[in-house]
Design a protein around this motif. Structure first.
Motif, PDB file in Angstrom:
ATOM      1  N   GLY A   1      27.741  45.137  49.341  1.00 19.98           N
ATOM      2  CA  GLY A   1      27.590  45.800  50.635  1.00 19.98           C
ATOM      3  C   GLY A   1      27.256  47.276  50.582  1.00 19.98           C
ATOM      4  N   THR A   2      27.119  47.836  49.388  1.00 18.32           N
ATOM      5  CA  THR A   2      26.894  49.283  49.321  1.00 18.32           C
ATOM      6  C   THR A   2      25.414  49.650  49.223  1.00 18.32           C
ATOM      7  N   GLY A   3      24.555  48.674  49.017  1.00 21.72           N
ATOM      8  CA  GLY A   3      23.123  48.969  48.949  1.00 21.72           C
ATOM      9  C   GLY A   3      22.732  49.653  47.649  1.00 21.72           C
ATOM     10  N   MET A   4      21.548  50.225  47.660  1.00 18.93           N
ATOM     11  CA  MET A   4      20.972  50.823  46.452  1.00 18.93           C
ATOM     12  C   MET A   4      21.798  51.995  45.948  1.00 18.93           C
ATOM     13  N   TRP A   5      22.096  51.985  44.655  1.00 20.12           N
ATOM     14  CA  TRP A   5      22.798  53.103  44.022  1.00 20.12           C
ATOM     15  C   TRP A   5      21.776  54.039  43.401  1.00 20.12           C
ATOM     16  N   GLU A   6      21.701  55.243  43.914  1.00 21.29           N
ATOM     17  CA  GLU A   6      20.810  56.247  43.339  1.00 21.29           C
ATOM     18  C   GLU A   6      21.636  57.255  42.545  1.00 21.29           C
ATOM     19  N   CYS A   7      20.976  57.953  41.663  1.00 15.99           N
ATOM     20  CA  CYS A   7      21.618  59.058  40.935  1.00 15.99           C
ATOM     21  C   CYS A   7      23.004  58.694  40.449  1.00 15.99           C
ATOM     22  N   VAL A   8      23.104  57.586  39.778  1.00 14.76           N
ATOM     23  CA  VAL A   8      24.407  57.201  39.227  1.00 14.76           C
ATOM     24  C   VAL A   8      24.836  58.247  38.200  1.00 14.76           C
ATOM     25  N   ASP A   9      26.128  58.526  38.187  1.00 14.95           N
ATOM     26  CA  ASP A   9      26.676  59.460  37.192  1.00 14.95           C
ATOM     27  C   ASP A   9      27.923  58.816  36.615  1.00 14.95           C
ATOM     28  N   PHE A  10      28.134  59.015  35.336  1.00 15.21           N
ATOM     29  CA  PHE A  10      29.253  58.381  34.644  1.00 15.21           C
ATOM     30  C   PHE A  10      29.797  59.386  33.650  1.00 15.21           C
ATOM     31  N   TYR A  11      31.079  59.740  33.760  1.00 14.90           N
ATOM     32  CA  TYR A  11      31.595  60.773  32.856  1.00 14.90           C
ATOM     33  C   TYR A  11      33.110  60.682  32.715  1.00 14.90           C
ATOM     34  N   PRO A  12      33.620  61.182  31.560  1.00 16.20           N
ATOM     35  CA  PRO A  12      35.062  61.154  31.343  1.00 16.20           C
ATOM     36  C   PRO A  12      35.732  62.399  31.916  1.00 16.20           C
ATOM     37  N   VAL A  13      36.992  62.242  32.330  1.00 14.36           N
ATOM     38  CA  VAL A  13      37.812  63.395  32.732  1.00 14.36           C
ATOM     39  C   VAL A  13      39.149  63.292  31.994  1.00 14.36           C
ATOM     40  N   SER A  14      39.696  64.449  31.669  1.00 19.49           N
ATOM     41  CA  SER A  14      40.947  64.466  30.924  1.00 19.49           C
ATOM     42  C   SER A  14      42.132  64.232  31.855  1.00 19.49           C
ATOM     43  N   LYS A  15      43.058  63.421  31.401  1.00 20.68           N
ATOM     44  CA  LYS A  15      44.243  63.155  32.220  1.00 20.68           C
ATOM     45  C   LYS A  15      45.237  64.305  32.187  1.00 20.68           C
ATOM     46  N   GLN A  16      45.210  65.064  31.100  1.00 21.93           N
ATOM     47  CA  GLN A  16      46.215  66.133  30.985  1.00 21.93           C
ATOM     48  C   GLN A  16      45.630  67.535  31.026  1.00 21.93           C
ATOM     49  N   ASN A  17      44.437  67.700  30.456  1.00 24.72           N
ATOM     50  CA  ASN A  17      43.926  69.057  30.256  1.00 24.72           C
ATOM     51  C   ASN A  17      43.010  69.514  31.366  1.00 24.72           C
ATOM     52  N   GLU A  18      42.814  70.829  31.417  1.00 27.07           N
ATOM     53  CA  GLU A  18      41.987  71.397  32.469  1.00 27.07           C
ATOM     54  C   GLU A  18      40.535  71.579  32.051  1.00 27.07           C
TER      55      GLU A  18
ATOM     56  N   THR B   1      30.247  63.971  27.510  1.00 28.82           N
ATOM     57  CA  THR B   1      30.034  62.641  28.081  1.00 28.82           C
ATOM     58  C   THR B   1      30.416  61.515  27.140  1.00 28.82           C
ATOM     59  N   SER B   2      30.407  61.758  25.842  1.00 31.22           N
ATOM     60  CA  SER B   2      30.733  60.698  24.883  1.00 31.22           C
ATOM     61  C   SER B   2      32.223  60.548  24.604  1.00 31.22           C
ATOM     62  N   VAL B   3      33.037  61.455  25.126  1.00 30.69           N
ATOM     63  CA  VAL B   3      34.462  61.415  24.803  1.00 30.69           C
ATOM     64  C   VAL B   3      35.118  60.192  25.431  1.00 30.69           C
ATOM     65  N   ASP B   4      36.006  59.584  24.676  1.00 31.96           N
ATOM     66  CA  ASP B   4      36.743  58.426  25.185  1.00 31.96           C
ATOM     67  C   ASP B   4      38.103  58.442  24.509  1.00 31.96           C
ATOM     68  N   GLY B   5      39.040  57.670  25.026  1.00 29.83           N
ATOM     69  CA  GLY B   5      40.348  57.625  24.383  1.00 29.83           C
ATOM     70  C   GLY B   5      41.450  57.458  25.403  1.00 29.83           C
ATOM     71  N   PRO B   6      42.702  57.440  24.938  1.00 33.26           N
ATOM     72  CA  PRO B   6      43.819  57.159  25.849  1.00 33.26           C
ATOM     73  C   PRO B   6      44.069  58.275  26.861  1.00 33.26           C
ATOM     74  N   GLY B   7      43.708  59.497  26.550  1.00 32.33           N
ATOM     75  CA  GLY B   7      43.980  60.600  27.471  1.00 32.33           C
ATOM     76  C   GLY B   7      42.871  60.826  28.479  1.00 32.33           C
ATOM     77  N   VAL B   8      42.056  59.792  28.664  1.00 29.58           N
ATOM     78  CA  VAL B   8      40.813  59.968  29.424  1.00 29.58           C
ATOM     79  C   VAL B   8      40.675  58.908  30.502  1.00 29.58           C
ATOM     80  N   LYS B   9      40.197  59.328  31.687  1.00 28.90           N
ATOM     81  CA  LYS B   9      39.772  58.371  32.706  1.00 28.90           C
ATOM     82  C   LYS B   9      38.267  58.551  32.837  1.00 28.90           C
ATOM     83  N   HIS B  10      37.613  57.591  33.433  1.00 28.30           N
ATOM     84  CA  HIS B  10      36.173  57.717  33.668  1.00 28.30           C
ATOM     85  C   HIS B  10      35.853  57.666  35.150  1.00 28.30           C
TER      86      HIS B  10
END
Lengths: 168, 641
Positions: free
Chosen positions: B306-323, B328-337
């Motif tokens: 129901g959301t239609g065409m997805w343009e300009c998709v972006d995908f990236y990790p953010v740190s759960k603890q740090n500021e 973009t390649s970082v992954d691991g337990p302290g990370v959400k995407h």
């Protein structure tokens, strides 16, 4: 006799070609604010018989361009006859130039390129420009000589916009 | 003759010999007086909103290739700029004379939009090319690069090319020549959005969408002609393009905007490209080792019906603890995407936080009811085709967006430009809520602050308004905290009437505990004003909900501009004061609540509140409570844009 046969032959052909496409045209137009305007505009263009929704959108954008171009010509005539309206007429010519030179080509490029939202923007802007033209007279306490024309353009742009939305 | 070690160490780039004149360091050319406007350049029209997340935000370009200007000669005025009427205003703005000159006898005053009003709209510290479609930002070799989508022929969308600008600080910009034109069959109808990936050896590669001579959307590879050129002026398109064509089952016009690549556990590169199947927005996944041949994964990264065409998709990790931000390649337990997409249907950017499974190439939202396209937005105003990039120079993730005009095309043609970039924002996970991101203007913007005026503990009684005495009010940075009266709140009976920024009556609709906030870009007497405010609602259960809104309904006496009201709920945690920050820059207002939990970008086109007439007011339109506000207001200097 030959002529008569040819005539019968051609009459029989046309309805068969159009039936399936006619359904698409009718269902498309039902989803627009002006069913009869939509229907008459599309049917009067032979390309509508073999087009998809994007093509129908292009036809309607083309019709918008025709009306806006006519408006510009009519404004030129009025300018000579009604110099007291020149401020409003100048404003109207500017807004319709924006439609013809910017909104329409952008909408066509957008429909061809599979980016219908820019076409929607162009037709949405066209409706606003038509309203702006009409208001330019009332804003100066004058009677608009373009009321019907402005309304027609607003309506056809809104129909175009509704068709284009189906592509999103 | 640059050694490879220079490429690996971008910070050493400033030592590289080059023939470019240094960019003035953040000095705004027109002196310190924020009311002095810079001379207008040829107008740029933002054409398409597609963002290419390659380089630092690029904005629109003017007619023809941009000449490299000697920036020192642009400094000019020591006196307030006079506006002289021109016979054909369009030409000076770079609009083609033959296309746009008035048909009839020229009369600049006939249009309700005077040149004075239109000139005022140009911003002072927002990137504004002539035509503004954003591509992708990137930091490379000491410079931030912005590539933007530019339409040379008209102030609307059309056949797009890549404009280019560079900056040392994300605030002051130098315009460079067009980076890529529509000169190949595979991008003849448009050089659209793309993304840059910096390889471990420091090399930069770009994947971008081309619209072919038959309007098929394909992905192409490009790279700098001379990687040792810190300004990356010239670009080369890979002779084997296109590297990707629409796969089976995907429409030829639903395949665009490749992302920055990230590493897979197998050591390959992975990208995602948005698309749709019927009305389901999807994100296709491709793996590659060389950016030339790709393997389409069986599954999708994610899809939402129901959301239609997805343009300009972006995908990236953010740190759960740090500021800090994460590569973009970082992954691991302290990370959400985060997965973000621009929704073609409703022109808004949506994001969701979730978990990425690198082995399966799949992402799952933490909260499916707030999935991509149906949940949170980056911004509740005008904000589209945004993209982030990882700024390895300052270890932060920066978000940038294209901000379109919400006035008429005719006005855009007359004023000679359209669209701009929002102020770049850092993006981090909200550590306190863990369920949303926080966006905040990059700290470099603070360098434009000057002449602070402080108002401490101003009490604004219910139903009253307080003018804030300032030297000027078109270029401001406002930071404020508000307190409502606790006794009143406790005494009040709650109700379940509910509130919706968009549907309710804006700043004029009074409730017991709101609205209260600022009226920006206001005239004396409030003939035109734009309230940015909090509205607190107490429910039957005694709980408070806080809404943050920006109200354009009274922003202008003009009839041909958008007058919507924008906003959303903002989470306020126990013990937090209500706080907001507002950046005012002529025709753009960017508002942030609770340190960036809810953001609203507005376009404002007043006819009277221009130049010296702009004012700032504090207001409290609540019926039951007084409000105590502490405010810092800075004048903002102009930047090189």
């Amino acid at each position: 006799m030959k002529f008569f046969c040819l005539f019968i032959f051609l009459s029989l052909q046309t309805p068969l070609m159009v039936i399936g496409d006619r359904r698409l045209i009718e269902s498309t137009c039902k989803a627009t604010p002006s069913y009869s305007l939509c229907l008459s505009t599309l049917l009067s263009n032979p390309k509508s018989s073999s087009g998809d929704v994007s093509d129908l959108g292009l036809i309607m954008v083309g019709a918008t361009k025709v009306k806006a171009t006519q408006a510009i010509q009519h404004i030129k005539t009025l300018y000579r006859v009604h110099p007291e309206l020149r401020h409003s007429l100048n404003e109207c010519s500017q807004v319709y130039m924006a439609v013809v030179k910017a909104d329409v080509p952008s909408a066509v490029q957008a429909l061809d390129g599979g980016q219908p939202k820019f076409a929607e923007d162009g037709m949405a802007d066209t409706a606003v420009e038509a309203q702006a033209c009409e208001r330019s007279f009332s804003g100066r306490g004058q009677k608009s000589p373009l009321t019907q024309m402005n309304k027609d353009i607003e309506n056809v742009a809104n129909v175009a916009r509704a068709i284009i939305r189906m592509l999103l | 003759m640059t050694s490879s070690s220079d490429l690996e160490n971008p910070l050493a780039a400033s030592a590289l010999p080059h023939s470019y004149a240094p960019l003035p360091d953040g000095e705004q050319p027109a002196g310190n007086n924020p009311t002095i406007r810079r001379p207008r350049k040829a107008a740029l029209f933002l054409v398409s909103a597609f963002l290419v997340l390659l380089f630092v935000v690029a904005l629109i370009a003017g007619n023809g290739p941009v000449q490299r200007k000697d920036l020192n000669t642009e400094v000019s005025l020591t006196a307030p700029e006079k506006v002289t009427p021109l016979l054909s205003r369009g030409v000076e703005k770079g609009v083609s004379e033959k296309s746009f000159h008035p048909l009839l006898g020229a009369d600049d005053n006939s249009y309700p939009w005077s040149s004075n009003m239109l000139d005022w709209q140009r911003t002072a510290f927002h990137f504004q090319p002539k035509k503004n479609w954003m591509n992708g930002p990137v930091f490379y070799n000491g410079w931030y690069h912005l590539f933007y989508q530019y339409h040379p022929d008209a102030p609307v969308w059309g056949k797009i090319v890549w404009g280019h600008a560079v900056s040392k600080d994300l605030i002051n910009w130098r315009h460079l020549p067009i980076a890529m034109e529509t000169d190949q069959w595979y991008d003849e109808e448009g050089v659209w959005t793309g993304s840059a990936t910096i390889l471990p050896d420091g090399q930069l590669v770009v994947l971008y969408t081309g619209s072919t001579n038959e309007s098929v959307q394909v992905q192409n590879l490009a790279y700098p002609a001379d990687p040792s050129d810190p300004l990356l002026v010239k670009w080369v398109k890979y002779p084997g393009n296109p590297v990707l064509v629409p796969p089976p089952g995907i429409d030829s016009k639903d395949f665009r905007d490749p992302t920055t690549a990230w590493k897979t556990p197998e050591g390959k590169w992975r990208i995602t490209i948005g698309s749709k199947i019927n009305k389901t927005g999807i994100s296709l996944v491709y793996d590659t080792e060389d950016f030339k041949t790709f393997e389409l994964l069986d599954g999708l990264l994610h899809a939402v019906p129901g959301t239609g065409m997805w343009e300009c998709v972006d995908f990236y990790p953010v740190s759960k603890q740090n500021e800090n931000g994460l590569d973009t390649s970082v992954d691991g337990p302290g990370v959400k995407h985060v997965v973000k997409a621009s929704m073609d249907d409703d022109r808004n950017d949506y994001y969701a936080i979730g978990t990425y499974d690198a082995h399966k190439g799949k992402w799952t939202p933490d909260n499916p009811t707030l999935d991509v396209g149906i949940g949170l937005r980056y911004d509740y105003g005008i904000y589209y085709a945004s993209k982030t990039f990882y700024d390895q120079n300052k270890q932060r993730r920066v978000l940038w967006s294209w901000i379109k005009e919400t006035d008429t095309e005719a006005s855009d043609i007359n004023k000679g430009w359209a669209s701009l970039m929002g102020v770049p924002r850092t993006v981090v996970l909200d550590k306190k809520t863990q369920s949303n991101i926080i966006q905040w203007p990059v700290e470099e913007i603070n360098r434009l602050r000057t002449n602070v005026t402080v108002f401490k503990d101003v009490v604004v009684e219910a139903g009253s308004i307080v003018p804030l005495n300032l030297p000027a009010a078109s270029q401001l940075d406002i930071v404020a905290e508000f307190e409502i009266d606790e006794k009143t709140v406790n005494r009040l009976n709650g109700d379940d009437v509910g509130y919706d920024c968009v549907k309710n009556g804006g700043g004029a609709q009074r409730g017991a505990l709101g609205p209260f906030g600022f009226s920006v870009l206001a005239t004396e007497g409030l003939k035109e004003h734009t309230p940015v405010y909090f509205y607190v609602a107490k429910g039957v259960d005694g709980n408070l909900q806080t809404f943050f809104c920006a109200d354009q309904s009274r922003s202008s006496t003009a009839n041909d501009v958008d007058k919507s009201i924008y906003g959303n709920i903002v989470p306020v945690l126990k013990g937090e004061k209500l706080s907001m920050r507002i950046l005012v820059d002529h025709s753009i207002v960017e508002s942030f609540a609770q340190e960036g939990r809810t953001c609203i970008t507005s376009r404002v086109y007043p006819t009277k509140t221009i130049n010296d007439n702009a004012r700032l007011f504090l207001f409290n339109n609540a019926t039951a409570t007084k409000v105590t506000a502490s405010v810092n207001v800075w004048q903002m200097k102009s930047a090189h844009i």
